[in-house]
Design a protein around this motif. Structure first.
Motif, PDB file in Angstrom:
ATOM      1  N   VAL A 212       0.856  -1.187   0.000  1.00  0.00           N
ATOM      2  CA  VAL A 212       0.000   0.000   0.000  1.00  0.00           C
ATOM      3  C   VAL A 212       0.893   1.239   0.000  1.00  0.00           C
ATOM      4  O   VAL A 212       1.911   1.278   0.705  1.00  0.00           O
ATOM      5  CB  VAL A 212      -0.924   0.017   1.236  1.00  0.00           C
ATOM      6  CG1 VAL A 212      -1.721   1.324   1.309  1.00  0.00           C
ATOM      7  CG2 VAL A 212      -1.879  -1.168   1.201  1.00  0.00           C
ATOM      8  N   VAL A 213       0.518   2.231  -0.804  1.00  0.00           N
ATOM      9  CA  VAL A 213       1.252   3.494  -0.878  1.00  0.00           C
ATOM     10  C   VAL A 213       0.303   4.637  -0.542  1.00  0.00           C
ATOM     11  O   VAL A 213      -0.842   4.673  -0.998  1.00  0.00           O
ATOM     12  CB  VAL A 213       1.867   3.703  -2.280  1.00  0.00           C
ATOM     13  CG1 VAL A 213       2.326   5.155  -2.462  1.00  0.00           C
ATOM     14  CG2 VAL A 213       3.048   2.767  -2.487  1.00  0.00           C
ATOM     15  N   PHE A 214       0.805   5.568   0.251  1.00  0.00           N
ATOM     16  CA  PHE A 214       0.107   6.811   0.590  1.00  0.00           C
ATOM     17  C   PHE A 214       0.915   7.913  -0.082  1.00  0.00           C
ATOM     18  O   PHE A 214       2.038   8.198   0.321  1.00  0.00           O
ATOM     19  CB  PHE A 214       0.101   6.974   2.108  1.00  0.00           C
ATOM     20  CG  PHE A 214      -1.016   7.803   2.652  1.00  0.00           C
ATOM     21  CD1 PHE A 214      -2.198   7.215   3.067  1.00  0.00           C
ATOM     22  CD2 PHE A 214      -0.895   9.185   2.765  1.00  0.00           C
ATOM     23  CE1 PHE A 214      -3.234   7.969   3.595  1.00  0.00           C
ATOM     24  CE2 PHE A 214      -1.911   9.946   3.280  1.00  0.00           C
ATOM     25  CZ  PHE A 214      -3.095   9.347   3.702  1.00  0.00           C
ATOM     26  N   ALA A 215       0.359   8.523  -1.142  1.00  0.00           N
ATOM     27  CA  ALA A 215       1.080   9.531  -1.920  1.00  0.00           C
ATOM     28  C   ALA A 215       0.569  10.915  -1.554  1.00  0.00           C
ATOM     29  O   ALA A 215      -0.537  11.301  -1.934  1.00  0.00           O
ATOM     30  CB  ALA A 215       0.911   9.266  -3.410  1.00  0.00           C
ATOM     31  N   ASP A 216       1.382  11.688  -0.812  1.00  0.00           N
ATOM     32  CA  ASP A 216       1.003  13.010  -0.312  1.00  0.00           C
ATOM     33  C   ASP A 216       1.373  14.106  -1.299  1.00  0.00           C
ATOM     34  O   ASP A 216       2.427  14.046  -1.946  1.00  0.00           O
ATOM     35  CB  ASP A 216       1.735  13.312   1.006  1.00  0.00           C
ATOM     36  CG  ASP A 216       1.286  12.425   2.157  1.00  0.00           C
ATOM     37  OD1 ASP A 216       0.286  11.723   2.002  1.00  0.00           O
ATOM     38  OD2 ASP A 216       1.956  12.451   3.211  1.00  0.00           O
ATOM     39  N   VAL A 217       0.540  15.154  -1.342  1.00  0.00           N
ATOM     40  CA  VAL A 217       0.815  16.283  -2.236  1.00  0.00           C
ATOM     41  C   VAL A 217       0.053  17.510  -1.748  1.00  0.00           C
ATOM     42  O   VAL A 217      -1.028  17.392  -1.164  1.00  0.00           O
ATOM     43  CB  VAL A 217       0.403  15.936  -3.691  1.00  0.00           C
ATOM     44  CG1 VAL A 217      -1.100  15.710  -3.809  1.00  0.00           C
ATOM     45  CG2 VAL A 217       0.891  16.993  -4.668  1.00  0.00           C
ATOM     46  N   ASP A 218       0.608  18.699  -1.943  1.00  0.00           N
ATOM     47  CA  ASP A 218      -0.126  19.938  -1.678  1.00  0.00           C
ATOM     48  C   ASP A 218      -1.331  20.005  -2.616  1.00  0.00           C
ATOM     49  O   ASP A 218      -1.193  19.802  -3.832  1.00  0.00           O
ATOM     50  CB  ASP A 218       0.759  21.166  -1.945  1.00  0.00           C
ATOM     51  CG  ASP A 218       1.812  21.386  -0.887  1.00  0.00           C
ATOM     52  OD1 ASP A 218       1.763  20.720   0.155  1.00  0.00           O
ATOM     53  OD2 ASP A 218       2.692  22.246  -1.110  1.00  0.00           O
ATOM     54  N   MET A 219      -2.510  20.301  -2.068  1.00  0.00           N
ATOM     55  CA  MET A 219      -3.698  20.426  -2.911  1.00  0.00           C
ATOM     56  C   MET A 219      -4.820  21.088  -2.134  1.00  0.00           C
ATOM     57  O   MET A 219      -4.745  21.223  -0.905  1.00  0.00           O
ATOM     58  CB  MET A 219      -4.157  19.061  -3.423  1.00  0.00           C
ATOM     59  CG  MET A 219      -4.599  18.100  -2.323  1.00  0.00           C
ATOM     60  SD  MET A 219      -5.162  16.514  -2.960  1.00  0.00           S
ATOM     61  CE  MET A 219      -6.564  17.020  -3.914  1.00  0.00           C
ATOM     62  N   THR A 220      -5.840  21.521  -2.846  1.00  0.00           N
ATOM     63  CA  THR A 220      -7.012  22.126  -2.225  1.00  0.00           C
ATOM     64  C   THR A 220      -8.147  21.111  -2.178  1.00  0.00           C
ATOM     65  O   THR A 220      -8.134  20.094  -2.889  1.00  0.00           O
ATOM     66  CB  THR A 220      -7.478  23.353  -3.014  1.00  0.00           C
ATOM     67  OG1 THR A 220      -7.961  22.922  -4.305  1.00  0.00           O
ATOM     68  CG2 THR A 220      -6.334  24.344  -3.208  1.00  0.00           C
ATOM     69  N   SER A 221      -9.140  21.397  -1.371  1.00  0.00           N
ATOM     70  CA  SER A 221     -10.290  20.499  -1.282  1.00  0.00           C
ATOM     71  C   SER A 221     -11.053  20.444  -2.605  1.00  0.00           C
ATOM     72  O   SER A 221     -11.635  19.408  -2.953  1.00  0.00           O
ATOM     73  CB  SER A 221     -11.221  20.952  -0.154  1.00  0.00           C
ATOM     74  OG  SER A 221     -11.606  22.298  -0.332  1.00  0.00           O
ATOM     75  N   ASP A 222     -11.056  21.530  -3.366  1.00  0.00           N
ATOM     76  CA  ASP A 222     -11.725  21.527  -4.674  1.00  0.00           C
ATOM     77  C   ASP A 222     -11.023  20.589  -5.648  1.00  0.00           C
ATOM     78  O   ASP A 222     -11.675  19.921  -6.464  1.00  0.00           O
ATOM     79  CB  ASP A 222     -11.758  22.944  -5.256  1.00  0.00           C
ATOM     80  CG  ASP A 222     -12.752  23.845  -4.536  1.00  0.00           C
ATOM     81  OD1 ASP A 222     -13.666  23.300  -3.879  1.00  0.00           O
ATOM     82  OD2 ASP A 222     -12.599  25.073  -4.625  1.00  0.00           O
ATOM     83  N   GLU A 223      -9.694  20.526  -5.573  1.00  0.00           N
ATOM     84  CA  GLU A 223      -8.955  19.657  -6.486  1.00  0.00           C
ATOM     85  C   GLU A 223      -9.209  18.183  -6.183  1.00  0.00           C
ATOM     86  O   GLU A 223      -9.049  17.326  -7.063  1.00  0.00           O
ATOM     87  CB  GLU A 223      -7.463  19.969  -6.398  1.00  0.00           C
ATOM     88  CG  GLU A 223      -7.104  21.310  -7.040  1.00  0.00           C
ATOM     89  CD  GLU A 223      -5.670  21.724  -6.812  1.00  0.00           C
ATOM     90  OE1 GLU A 223      -5.067  22.312  -7.743  1.00  0.00           O
ATOM     91  OE2 GLU A 223      -5.134  21.481  -5.705  1.00  0.00           O
TER      92      GLU A 223
END
Length: 469
Positions: free
Chosen positions: A314-325
């Motif tokens: 299992v991979v958890f891929a984190d990234v900066d983003m907004t709730s709309d995205e």
């Protein structure tokens, strides 16, 4: 050279769930199923004293729980047990070598295989059967050749009860098969190529191109599932070299011949501009997108969870983003670069992409949460404040490993006003948090993640906040 048939289940979507919607994956604790599994395991440990002694050593010396290492429970079948398993959410899913295999698609329980024999067999999953035998001074013959997709060895026997140790490489069945020696050699060479993968280039695109070439060759040489298994073994090794908590805990688990087989998920941090490429690399290895993750509000980050249907990685891929995205298919459509860096983007700007030069942000493994906290404290390794503390899920980061950062990276952030001069000086003089070991305890088979409290701990790892006082 013929590759072995390593194909497995072709879906990881729990039945009745819509894979296209945001609510496609809704994980819940499964207490009824847990009660059945706990009963089977308790009965087994009562009948196999040496296995019970091992379970105690696991807890006392590694802060892990025997049940979290179980690959499968092979037990005498009966209409009553079949009915109990079905009512608890298990489904008959035949695998190679186990036609009466019951699995729970919505939880993290081991397989339960029903057989006509009266002997009960429990198999635990380790990185290496040979390492386990060496650690416990066992000399039985290991079934299956090195780098075979499935190897096993009978470790201990009791009253109509046997403890087996299994080693898997890109295979989810139960049949030990002969292996072409040429294929085994290809596995060794592929593993070496993945371990030695070049990670630093003039630009990230060039580095991803190189990674794609290495992964493509790995898949051609050994098959997708085996390539996935070997790739993440190399990734854990690279991360471990850069994290003291990982090295201390791995040494403890290696002393019992266990390795990292208790890994729960691998976490990669990505910049917005590289996120689509990261997902592409993971999907090349056979991982499939699972739930999208966002802690809500103005958290400023989110993640895509992926799972491999055969290896279970299992991979958890984190990234900066907004709730709309989050409402879009951001994993495949990609994200446009942003002038403002959140916690995840800043980490990448300071250290590089997790898939490339930085290595994983953290590996999360299953433990007795309180026991690991206490045991690592004796080695001078602390834990940050837990960000999940529920009966079914407990999570905490180890105190962050401090990494030195390159001057040109800090100066670039200063020039774009992402950090101030005081922060720049502190980052250069004192370094910045780079990685963690995550202390996870799952109960009642809960397979999901905490989508509310996690934002607080991610925010706490932002070095700008630590230097703004």
């Amino acid at each position: 050279m013929n590759l072995p048939d390593l194909s497995g289940r072709n879906t990881i979507i729990p039945s009745g769930m819509d894979p296209d919607g945001l609510d496609a994956f809704h994980w819940e604790p499964q207490p009824k199923a847990a009660a059945v599994v706990d009963e089977l395991v308790a009965n087994f440990l009562k009948r196999c004293p040496e296995a019970a002694a091992l379970a105690k050593r696991m807890h006392d010396e590694t802060a892990t729980r025997f049940i979290d290492w179980i690959d499968a429970a092979v037990v005498p079948g009966s209409p009553d047990l079949s009915d109990r398993l079905r009512k608890a959410g298990f489904t008959l899913r035949p695998r190679r070598g186990a036609d009466t295999c019951f699995t729970h698609e919505a939880a993290t329980f081991p397989d339960v295989v029903l057989v006509p024999e009266q002997t009960m067999r429990v198999a635990i999953f380790v990185d290496s059967c040979a390492d386990f035998c060496a650690a416990h001074a066992l000399q039985p013959a290991i079934e299956g050749v090195p780098f075979g997709p499935f190897r096993r060895v009978r470790a201990f026997t009791g009253d109509s009860a046997e403890l087996w140790v299994v080693e898997r490489h890109g295979y989810d069945g139960y049949r030990v098969t002969d292996l072409d020696p040429g294929y085994a050699l290809s596995c060794v060479r592929t593993h070496e190529a993945l371990r030695a993968r070049r990670r630093v280039f003039a630009g990230d695109e060039e580095a991803f191109d190189h990674a794609e070439d290495v992964i493509t060759k790995a898949i051609m040489d050994v098959g997708r599932d085996m390539a996935c298994d070997l790739f993440f073994a190399a990734e854990r090794e690279y991360w471990q070299r850069r994290n003291r908590a990982a090295r201390v805990q791995k040494e403890r688990q290696d002393a019992l011949g266990l390795g990292w087989a208790n890994h729960d998920h691998h976490t990669y941090r990505s910049s917005r501009q590289c996120f689509k490429r990261l997902i592409s690399m993971l999907e090349m290895l056979g991982l499939q997108c699972r739930e999208r993750f966002h802690p809500g509000g103005e958290a400023g980050w989110g993640a895509q969870v992926l799972e491999h249907p055969v290896t279970g990685v299992v991979v958890f891929a984190d990234v900066d983003m907004t709730s709309d995205e989050l409402k879009k298919d951001f994993a495949h459509l990609g994200l446009q670069p942003s002038k403002k860096l959140g916690t995840v983007g800043l980490w990448c700007a300071l250290h590089g992409e997790a898939f490339l030069q930085a290595g994983m942000h953290h590996l999360e493994c299953t433990f007795d949460h309180a026991a690991l906290t206490a045991q690592l404290a004796t080695a001078g390794i602390g834990m940050m404040t837990p960000f999940s503390d529920f009966p079914y899920l407990r999570q905490a980061f180890s105190t962050g490993e401090i990494w030195q950062v390159r001057r040109e990276r800090v100066m670039r952030l200063l020039a774009t006003e992402q950090i101030d001069p005081r922060q720049a000086r502190i980052f250069l003089d004192e370094g910045v948090i780079g990685s963690h070991l995550e202390n996870l305890e799952r109960n009642h088979g809960f397979k999901g993640f905490n989508q509310t409290g996690v934002d607080q701990i991610i925010s706490a790892t932002d070095p700008r906040k630590a230097t703004s006082r």
